[in-house]
Design an enzyme around this catalytic site. Structure first.
Site, mmCIF file in Angstrom:
data_model
loop_
_atom_site.group_PDB
_atom_site.id
_atom_site.type_symbol
_atom_site.label_atom_id
_atom_site.label_comp_id
_atom_site.label_asym_id
_atom_site.label_seq_id
_atom_site.Cartn_x
_atom_site.Cartn_y
_atom_site.Cartn_z
ATOM 1 C CD GLU A 81 -1.302 0.396 3.636
ATOM 2 O OE1 GLU A 81 -1.890 1.488 3.722
ATOM 3 O OE2 GLU A 81 -1.486 -0.544 4.425
ATOM 4 N NE ARG A 92 -0.135 6.387 5.619
ATOM 5 C CZ ARG A 92 -0.281 5.077 5.595
ATOM 6 N NH1 ARG A 92 -0.447 4.398 6.717
ATOM 7 N NH2 ARG A 92 -0.276 4.421 4.467
ATOM 8 N NE ARG A 96 -3.265 4.428 3.483
ATOM 9 C CZ ARG A 96 -3.780 5.458 4.136
ATOM 10 N NH1 ARG A 96 -4.276 6.477 3.467
ATOM 11 N NH2 ARG A 96 -3.794 5.478 5.457
ATOM 12 C CG HIS A 115 -8.711 3.691 5.802
ATOM 13 N ND1 HIS A 115 -8.759 2.687 6.736
ATOM 14 C CD2 HIS A 115 -7.447 4.165 5.830
ATOM 15 C CE1 HIS A 115 -7.572 2.574 7.314
ATOM 16 N NE2 HIS A 115 -6.763 3.457 6.778
#
Length: 124
Positions: A81, A92, A96, A115
């Protein structure tokens, strides 16, 4: 109906409902996102992955274990990731890119902006 029996039925139905939610989540189809539809930060992250870095976050490149079961099942260590910066986020964020196989060369990339709840395969 006595209280103990009613509690058992409630527990049974709660477990069944939770299990069905998990099962349905695993069946969610993986969509497709053309690379040009990624946010600018996503395209930048994809380029960094292909170059092998350097990455802005220390967790980038770590093994993604696919606990959610949304991505196709693979052996441990197959997925990695990488963070996609989220403007204004103090951490963050939720975005991703997850790579399959060798991050630099596999061409197998998935994008999530929630997420890991859903993924879309990046089409280049």
């Amino acid at each position: 109906m006595n209280r103990q029996l009613m509690n058992r039925w409630l527990l049974f139905f709660a477990t069944l409902f939770f299990s069905l939610q998990l099962f349905a989540k695993g069946l969610a189809p993986i969509g497709i996102i053309p690379v040009e539809d990624l946010p600018r930060e996503g395209r930048q992250t994809l380029e960094l992955i292909k170059r092998g870095g350097p990455f802005p976050y220390p967790n980038d490149g770590r093994v993604f274990r696919n606990f959610e079961g949304v991505l196709p099942k693979q052996k441990r260590g197959y997925y990695h990731e990488f963070t996609v910066k989220t403007p204004g986020a103090r951490n963050r964020g939720a975005r991703r890119i997850v790579s399959g196989g060798d991050p630099q060369s596999s061409g197998e990339y998935y994008y999530t902006d929630d997420h890991y709840d859903t993924f879309r395969r990046i089409k280049e």
